[in-house]
Design an enzyme around this catalytic site. Structure first.
Site: not given
Length: 628
Positions: A308, A361
């Site tokens: 993330d 990401e």
């Protein structure tokens, strides 16, 4: 997992190269001199004294003072009689005279919120039944396999009759069976590491090694992964090494000083999220994080990590105004320590788990995210294509009458699609905070909303790259996602939602059956334009190829609600072409404008030696395959 601390272990830990530090740190059940108990180990270099407190000593730590075992701040203590599931914390006496109660950074299990204590837990003894799956996935590189990811938040996919959480065992049998039936190849879970605040969805972690107690025990989660594997479904976890929350029992100022975070607030504080960044310059933090990544592969057999907020690690000025950040040693905004960490991370993961998925990401144009580290890349093997997602959703929200003026939003992604190994995400972030659900984003009347969503999904399946869809999108969730309640499964009682659900299922299975759609996903040879220029009618036509040059599909996408009769497209070979999939089928809620079989003529068109005349259905995607 219960070995003693050795000098070599401690050396590797302080060098940032201990890849299994969870085997030495934390609470480990063991027997010493015939006496069962638990050996506790902690890193707190600036603490004056550390005690272990828990329900086994009435939270009075004066009898259980830890011993400092080296000059770099490792503390250790064996306590006889401590049992599995006993609660504990570390009582840290700081150099400033404060007393802190901290959860164990390496705890394998924790109390469910609002409790914050760690739990003694063994991770041994589970009888895994997934060997066949693990062997099968190693037979072919993931780049040449179909990948369809179903992104899920476990607490709101489904709930019990009274709104209670389902546990991992219940979720395994319901969710894995559902995903397999729908044709997905992987489930990606929003973070299941322990976290205190439900609306953070798990992205503000306190227990990096503790499986989320809301849904059951570590053994329950092992069963979840095992069951998914036995159904042929891979498991990917969202993982958050960029930042952590500031809750008092967590990592923040762990021994009374900045330890896991940088000392300078301009480096440490993420003002945008109210969290703290990890200190990637401290080697013990590197051991902690890389070991944590490997832990989920090693102990829980997961298939991948989606990392993330990579951009927030890469850039020192991410989310910061001028004057709120410090440049690197060369005056730039790149976080050199974070780059080195990610390269070491990916090298370690692929060394031990060569079939792993490591997905970034990453929302910027940082180069070589999915290139090997020996070529200067970050070493991931996949990256979310955020540009594709943003452009396409912006395009799809336009009234079709205006789309021709924004045709570049549809075609631009093809210019860079082979620059990285991409996953095309329609993720949870796009259906919250006032952005509307995917279905509600679509313009037009009731019928057109569903037709727009069908062409969006069909275009995603046809576009080079692996795929990801957030839960609820498969049946047209109409309201935004809410982590406090189950998805609106009752919508399947309504015809159009039920037909969309069937469409996604059959589209997924069609995708998996056609090598042209995934075998050369990351090679230019797998894609060819036929016509990207028909902006006036908002139609694009292209080819997807398999390794066998005679195995290909022709894809025609119409982004207006107008039927185009007698539409000529170029084709590469003579013979008949069969319409093998059409999103406008009546069974999917479409208008039933079908082609069946069309014949190619020896009339060059679109720089192809042959051409065929077809009917282009409204707001639809059509797949043609040459008849052998």
């Amino acid at each position: 997992m219960n070995g003693e601390l050795t000098d070599y272990d401690m050396y590797l830990f302080h060098q940032g190269t201990h890849h299994r530090s969870y085997q030495m740190m934390g609470a480990h059940l063991m027997t010493r001199n015939g006496v069962p108990g638990v050996r506790f180990a902690l890193w707190a270099p600036h603490a004056r004294e550390v005690r272990v407190v828990g329900d086994f000593n009435n939270w009075q730590g004066h009898r259980h003072v830890m011993q400092r075992v080296n000059s770099c701040g490792l503390w250790c203590l064996f306590i006889p009689g401590v049992k599995p599931l006993d609660l504990y914390k570390y009582e840290i006496h700081t150099a400033q005279g404060d007393v802190l109660l901290k959860a164990d950074p390496y705890a394998f299990y924790s109390e469910m919120r609002p409790g914050t204590a760690s739990k003694v837990c063994s991770l041994e003894g589970y009888n895994w039944q997934d060997q066949a799956y693990l062997e099968q996935k190693s037979t072919l590189p993931v780049y040449e396999r179909p990948v369809l990811i179903y992104e899920v938040h476990l607490g709101s996919w489904k709930r019990g009759c009274n709104g209670e959480f389902l546990n991992y065992c219940e979720l395994a049998e319901q969710l894995a069976d559902y995903a397999a039936d729908m044709g997905f190849t992987h489930i990606e879970l929003l973070p299941i590491m322990e976290y205190p605040y439900d609306p953070s969805w798990g992205y503000q972690v306190t227990g990096y090694y503790a499986v989320n107690s809301r849904y059951g025990s570590p053994q329950d989660f092992m069963y979840f992964v095992d069951y998914c594997h036995r159904r042929g479904i891979g498991v990917i976890l969202d993982w958050v090494p960029a930042h952590f929350c500031q809750d008092g029992h967590g990592l923040s100022r762990f021994d009374g000083t900045p330890l896991y975070e940088p000392a300078n607030p301009l480096r440490a504080v993420n003002r945008q999220w109210g969290t703290l960044h990890f200190n990637f310059a401290r080697q013990e933090v590197i051991s902690f994080l890389i070991s944590n990544a490997l832990f989920w592969f090693d102990v829980y057999h997961v298939d991948g990590l989606r990392v993330d907020a990579v951009a927030s690690m890469l850039y020192l000025d991410y989310g910061r105004a001028e004057g709120q950040w410090l440049p690197n040693q060369y005056g730039g905004k790149e976080n050199l320590e974070a780059v080195a960490f990610m390269q070491k991370l990916n090298e370690a993961v692929f060394r031990f788990f060569p079939d792993a998925l490591m997905i970034a990401e990453e929302s910027t144009a940082w180069p070589a995210v999915t290139k090997p580290t020996y070529l200067g890349g970050l070493g991931y093997n996949y990256k979310w294509n955020m540009g594709w997602m943003n452009d396409l959703l912006r395009y799809m929200q336009l009234d079709p009458v205006h789309r021709k003026w924004h045709h570049n939003l549809l075609t631009f992604s093809f210019l860079y699609t082979f620059s990285e190994n991409y996953i095309l995400p329609l993720s949870h972030d796009e259906v919250v905070h006032g952005k509307k659900s995917l279905l509600d984003k679509m313009p037009g009347d009731y019928w057109q909303k569903f037709a727009n969503l069908r062409v969006l999904y069909g275009f995603m399946i046809a576009h080079p790259g692996k795929k990801l869809l957030f839960m609820g999108g498969e049946f047209g969730q109409f309201i935004e996602w809410n982590e406090n309640q189950s998805l609106d499964w009752h919508l399947l009682d309504y015809e159009m939602h039920r037909r969309l659900h069937r469409y996604v299922k059959e589209l997924n299975h069609f995708y998996k059956s056609e090598k042209s759609l995934w075998q050369l996903d990351h090679q230019p040879a797998g894609f060819q334009w036929i016509d990207p220029h028909d902006y006036n009618q908002s139609i694009i036509t292209f080819l997807r190829r398999a390794r066998d040059p005679l195995e290909y599909l022709i894809i025609v996408c119409n982004f207006t609600p107008v039927v185009r009769e007698g539409y000529r497209i170029g084709v590469p070979r003579a013979g008949d072409y069969l319409e093998v999939f059409n999103s406008d089928g009546l069974c999917y809620g479409g208008s039933g404008q079908l082609n069946r079989r069309v014949a190619a003529e020896h009339l060059p068109w679109h720089n192809q030696p042959y051409s065929a005349v077809i009917k282009v259905p409204p707001l639809a995607v059509v797949f043609f395959k040459p008849v052998k």
